[in-house]
Structures are given as structure tokens and as C-alpha cells.
Design an enzyme around this catalytic site. Structure first.
Site, short mmCIF file in Angstrom:
data_model
loop_
_atom_site.label_atom_id
_atom_site.label_comp_id
_atom_site.label_asym_id
_atom_site.label_seq_id
_atom_site.Cartn_x
_atom_site.Cartn_y
_atom_site.Cartn_z
N LYS A 106 22.77 -127.20 -11.11
CA LYS A 106 23.28 -128.68 -11.26
C LYS A 106 24.52 -129.03 -10.64
CE LYS A 106 23.00 -132.63 -14.11
NZ LYS A 106 22.53 -133.58 -15.36
N GLU A 145 14.21 -128.62 -19.77
CA GLU A 145 15.13 -128.67 -18.79
C GLU A 145 15.51 -127.22 -17.88
OE1 GLU A 145 15.53 -131.78 -17.70
OE2 GLU A 145 15.70 -133.14 -19.36
N GLU A 203 23.23 -140.03 -6.71
CA GLU A 203 21.73 -140.04 -6.54
C GLU A 203 21.37 -140.79 -5.38
OE1 GLU A 203 19.45 -139.18 -10.24
OE2 GLU A 203 18.01 -140.79 -9.34
N ASN A 245 15.08 -135.19 -11.55
CA ASN A 245 14.14 -135.86 -12.40
C ASN A 245 12.78 -135.57 -12.55
OD1 ASN A 245 15.93 -137.69 -13.75
ND2 ASN A 245 16.29 -138.67 -11.61
N HIS A 254 10.34 -136.53 -14.94
CA HIS A 254 10.60 -137.47 -15.80
C HIS A 254 10.17 -138.81 -15.71
CE1 HIS A 254 13.78 -134.54 -16.37
NE2 HIS A 254 14.74 -135.20 -17.15
N ARG A 267 38.60 -149.90 -19.28
CA ARG A 267 37.89 -149.64 -17.92
C ARG A 267 38.05 -148.07 -17.66
NH1 ARG A 267 41.29 -154.29 -16.74
NH2 ARG A 267 40.01 -156.15 -16.80
N LYS A 272 26.08 -138.57 -15.51
CA LYS A 272 25.34 -139.57 -15.92
C LYS A 272 25.46 -140.05 -17.50
CE LYS A 272 21.40 -139.38 -12.73
NZ LYS A 272 19.87 -139.00 -12.58
N ARG A 289 19.90 -135.62 -5.61
CA ARG A 289 20.14 -135.76 -6.91
C ARG A 289 18.54 -136.05 -7.89
NH1 ARG A 289 24.95 -136.95 -11.15
NH2 ARG A 289 23.98 -136.45 -12.98
N HIS A 318 9.35 -140.24 -19.31
CA HIS A 318 10.31 -141.42 -19.89
C HIS A 318 9.12 -142.29 -20.19
CE1 HIS A 318 14.24 -140.86 -17.49
NE2 HIS A 318 14.18 -140.12 -18.44
N HIS A 358 13.03 -135.77 -26.08
CA HIS A 358 12.90 -136.20 -24.64
C HIS A 358 12.59 -134.70 -23.83
CE1 HIS A 358 14.78 -137.16 -20.66
NE2 HIS A 358 15.40 -135.95 -20.58
P1 NAD Z 1 19.92 -135.13 -29.19
O1 NAD Z 1 21.30 -135.33 -28.62
O2 NAD Z 1 19.12 -136.07 -30.04
O3 NAD Z 1 20.19 -133.73 -30.21
C1 NAD Z 1 18.89 -133.16 -30.69
C2 NAD Z 1 19.08 -133.04 -32.24
O4 NAD Z 1 19.51 -131.91 -32.41
C3 NAD Z 1 19.81 -134.10 -33.00
O5 NAD Z 1 19.01 -134.29 -34.33
C4 NAD Z 1 21.16 -133.40 -33.14
O6 NAD Z 1 21.66 -134.19 -34.08
C5 NAD Z 1 20.78 -131.93 -33.66
N1 NAD Z 1 21.75 -131.23 -32.99
C6 NAD Z 1 22.56 -131.14 -31.98
N2 NAD Z 1 23.36 -129.94 -32.08
C7 NAD Z 1 22.96 -129.26 -32.84
C8 NAD Z 1 23.41 -127.96 -33.42
N3 NAD Z 1 24.06 -127.11 -32.64
N4 NAD Z 1 22.52 -127.35 -34.70
C9 NAD Z 1 21.92 -128.12 -35.24
N5 NAD Z 1 21.47 -129.48 -34.68
C10 NAD Z 1 21.97 -130.18 -33.62
O7 NAD Z 1 18.95 -134.39 -28.09
P2 NAD Z 1 19.33 -133.68 -26.66
O8 NAD Z 1 17.87 -132.98 -26.47
O9 NAD Z 1 20.42 -132.74 -26.89
O10 NAD Z 1 19.42 -134.75 -25.70
C11 NAD Z 1 18.49 -135.69 -25.37
C12 NAD Z 1 19.32 -136.75 -24.64
O11 NAD Z 1 19.80 -136.38 -23.69
C13 NAD Z 1 18.19 -138.13 -24.27
O12 NAD Z 1 18.62 -139.27 -24.69
C14 NAD Z 1 18.08 -137.94 -22.77
O13 NAD Z 1 18.01 -139.09 -22.09
C15 NAD Z 1 19.40 -137.33 -22.28
N6 NAD Z 1 19.60 -136.65 -21.10
C16 NAD Z 1 20.84 -137.10 -20.38
C17 NAD Z 1 21.03 -136.37 -19.12
C18 NAD Z 1 22.03 -136.85 -18.31
O14 NAD Z 1 22.34 -136.09 -17.13
N7 NAD Z 1 23.01 -137.68 -18.73
C19 NAD Z 1 20.01 -135.42 -18.62
C20 NAD Z 1 18.99 -134.98 -19.85
C21 NAD Z 1 18.90 -135.57 -20.69
N1 GLY Z 2 19.41 -135.31 -15.68
C1 GLY Z 2 19.33 -135.78 -14.11
C2 GLY Z 2 20.62 -136.06 -13.36
O1 GLY Z 2 21.59 -135.42 -14.11
O2 GLY Z 2 20.47 -136.33 -12.61
#
Ligand code: NAD
Ligand code: GLY
Length: 366
Positions: free
Chosen positions: A232, A190, A242, A250, A253, A126, A148, A246, A257, A270
């Protein structure tokens, strides 16, 4: 090596769930960064098969003075693994190592690792503490901040998740040196996003420094990460869950998406889908009277210069609409979009399907 002179800090103000974002070079090796964490016997570093060989040993060594046991779990790499079976590997590791409710999880990697580790931390016993150690630009400027957490469902992106704040975010800018160029561009989407929705002076700065960002000049990256985190923090500090504001984060997005889930997770990154989605959302904003054609051209040019796609894949308008209806902002089946009301000001609103179809016809490959 820790370059303390370059250490910067942004605070997320959420009452008793407040936490710092530390930004600097070499922070991974810095034991002092962990001083504020609650005492615990065990840590689990969750990472993936790409990031582990690069950075897991260093993080583990830095943590070993503080925790009796530091375990490392390597997940398979890719958006396609942001799913239930892979999430379950984290629970398997936690239970297999006998981790208790004080155990601290460390998310070492990009947004995929961060979102999944955060969701695991929200639900294991939890709720256990977790720390974000983002290693992609996208994760440092967005996903690691604000709490998130989620996994994808085959029918919709980030549909299963929780709001759950980390105790600390540690952005080691030096880790960006190993990031593939395509991933750097995805992160820039972003960064660019914060301009039209919140801060046009930052947009001007990005336009002027895009070449430096693409060349990974440390000072440019440091400013981009810090300013993005500040924006942010301001938004999340006002609307953590949100209820309203917030949602502006998006921007792009809703279309993005749809591209990601329509093509199959991982086909477009992404950030690529968000970049293209912002172009579409800008065209929609123009049709709704918020911005003029010159603004749309300016945003599109910057996104293209950042190395991101500006034309959507040919999914067909009906399929786009079907996918966009599954978006979390939808209400009673009505698709709601983040639109620019004037440069630097965004809002969420519905739009007639016919208008969205016009935008799709204009912005997608035939
Ligand atoms: P990712 O986590 O897939 O990383 C991208 C690639 O880079 C992967 O292959 C990873 O292994 C590699 N990598 C990571 N760090 C590295 C480094 N320092 N050197 C070499 N390779 C490296 O993708 P991302 O773009 O980081 O994140 C996208 C995800 O984030 C999506 O799933 C999206 O939905 C999510 N997201 C979440 C939020 C939130 O608020 N929680 C906001 C935006 C995006
Ligand atoms: N990336 C959108 C949020 O964090 O709200």
C-alpha cells in the site's frame, strides 16, 4: 508489554506528509511510540462501544504522560453509523472539551472509526493532527494507511470524505486476539487483494499460510500486515490522490460496494463484500482476456478458504448496475472496473453492461 524485538516499521513517503507505520505486539502501551507527535495539550481518543472496554483505558494511560488532558469518545458501533449524525458527535466532543487546533485525535478501532475520525480531523478547525491505532486486521492492512477518510451516504459508499494523512499509524498486533473470526476473515479479503493486483509471490505465500493466518499465528499475522502495508505504501507513494495507479487498490470494490449499499450497510461486512466482489471482478477479467479460468478458480478457492462468501446476493442485475454507476471511478455514467490484466497486474477500464450482466448472472444467487 512491549516486545521491541518484533517491532517493524514501514514508511509512507509523501514529502512533508510522510509518516511511519509501526507494527508490533504491545505497542498500545508504548509511550515511546508517541515521541514523534507534535506537542499538544489535549488528545481525543475516538473509539466505539465495543473497542473502548477492551483497549481505551490502556491507550489513555499511555498518552497521559504526554498530554495534559486525554478525553475518550465512544461512538455507536457499526457500518450503519458511518454517517453525518455520528460524525457530528466527534465535533460535539471536540468543541465541548474546548479542543484547539493542536489537539491530536486518535482513531482507536476498525476502519469505520478510522475513516470517520480521519474525516473529523481533516475538517475540525480546517485540519488537526491525527493518529491511526487500527485494531482490526482490515484496518491494519488497508484502511488506516494512505489517508482516505469518509462517511457513507445512503446512495453510495464512502461518497463524502477527504484525503487527509495521519501523522502515525500504530498497528498493535496483540489487539487482533479479541477480533471475532468473521471480522478476521473480512480482513483477509483485503490481504488477498494485494496478490492479484500487485504481488503474486505474496499470493503464493497467503495460499501457503492461510491456515496459520486463520489460527492467528503471530508470525504469520506480522508478515501479512507488514507486506500489505509495504504494497500500500508503494502504491500510495506514487499516487496519493488516485489520479491513476491507486485505483487498483479498489479491486473487487465496484461489485462489493454495490452489495454493501444494495443490502443496506452492515448486512454484509465490507471485507465480505470485497471478497465476493473480487470473485466477480476476476470473472470479468477472464472475459476481457486478462486471466484464464484456472486463475479465477484459484482466487475463488482462496477467498472461500478464508471464510468469505463467493456468491453475490440476488439484488438483480439492473439494481447492481444502478448502484455501480454511483461508484467514484465512474466517468460520465460509464462504470469502470479494476480488472486483472495478467496475474499481479491490474488496470481500470470500462466494460459493456452486457458483460457485467453475464458475470452477475454467473456469480449471484438466483
Ligand atoms: P469495523 O470498523 O466496523 O470493525 C469491525 C468490528 O470489529 C466492529 O464491530 C468493531 O467494533 C470490532 N472491533 C474492532 N477492533 C476489535 C478488536 N480488536 N477486538 C474485537 N472487536 C473489534 O470494520 P473494518 O472491517 O475494520 O473496516 C471497514 C470499514 O473500513 C468500511 O467502512 C470501509 O469502507 C473502510 N475502509 C476504508 C479504507 C480506506 O482506505 N480508508 C480501506 C478499506 C476499508
Ligand atoms: N482502500 C483503497 C485505497 O486506499 O485506495
Amino acid at each position: 508489554m512491549l516486545l521491541t524485538a518484533s517491532l517493524q516499521r514501514v514508511d509512507i513517503a509523501l514529502g512533508d506528509r510522510s509518516y511511519p507505520i509501526q507494527i508490533g505486539n504491545g505497542l498500545l502501551d508504548s509511550p515511546e511510540a508517541w515521541a514523534a507527535l507534535p506537542p499538544a495539550a489535549t488528545a481525543l481518543i475516538v473509539t466505539n462501544t465495543t473497542v473502548a472496554p477492551l483497549y481505551a483505558a490502556r491507550l489513555r494511560a499511555a498518552l497521559q504522560g504526554r498530554f495534559r488532558a486525554v478525553h475518550v469518545l465512544e461512538l455507536p458501533d457499526g457500518e450503519v453509523y458511518k454517517d453525518w449524525p455520528t460524525l457530528n458527535l466527534i465535533f460535539d466532543a471536540l468543541l465541548g472539551h474546548g479542543c484547539d487546533r493542536r489537539t491530536v485525535l486518535f482513531a482507536l478501532g476498525g476502519g469505520v472509526v478510522g475513516d470517520m475520525t480521519g474525516f473529523a480531523a481533516a475538517s475540525y478547525m480546517r485540519g488537526v493532527p491525527f493518529v491511526q491505532v487500527p485494531t482490526t486486521l482490515l484496518a491494519q492492512v488497508d484502511s488506516s494507511v494512505g489517508g482516505k477518510t469518509a462517511i457513507n451516504h445512503p446512495l453510495g459508499k464512502n461518497m463524502i470524505g477527504a484525503f487527509y494523512q495521519p501523522r502515525l499509524v500504530l498497528c498493535d498486533l496483540a489487539t487482533l486476539a479479541t477480533l471475532p473470526q468473521r471480522e478476521l476473515s473480512a480482513g483477509l479479503a483485503e490481504v488477498i487483494k494485494y496478490g492479484p493486483i500487485y504481488d503474486m509471490a505474496f499470493f503464493d505465500w497467503i495460499e501457503a499460510h492461510l491456515d496459520a493466518l486463520l489460527a492467528r499465528e503471530p508470525a504469520a499475522l506480522a508478515h501479512a500486515v507488514k507486506r500489505s502495508c509495504e504494497i500500500k505504501a508503494e502504491v500510495v507513494g506514487q499516487d496519493e490522490r488516485e489520479g491513476g495507479l491507486r485505483a487498483i487498490l479498489n479491486f473487487g470494490h465496484t461489485f462489493g460496494h454495490a452489495i454493501e449499499s444494495g443490502l443496506g450497510y452492515g448486512e454484509w461486512l465490507h471485507g465480505e463484500a470485497v471478497g465476493c466482489g473480487m470473485v466477480m471482478a476476476a470473472h470479468l477479467s477472464e472475459r476481457l482476456g486478462g486471466v484464464d479460468a484456472a486463475f479465477v478458480r484459484r482466487l475463488t478457492a482462496l477467498i472461500e478458504r478464508a471464510g468469505l462468501p463467493v456468491r453475490g446476493p440476488a439484488l438483480g442485475a439492473e439494481r447492481y448496475l444502478e448502484l455501480m454507476r454511483i461508484d467514484k471511478k465512474s466517468e460520465a455514467g460509464e462504470i469502470r472496473f479494476v480488472v486483472i490484466e495478467s496475474p499481479g497486474v491490474a488496470a481500470v477500464r470500462g466494460a459493456p453492461d452486457a458483460l457485467a450482466c453475464e458475470v452477475l448472472a454467473q456469480c449471484c444467487d438466483p
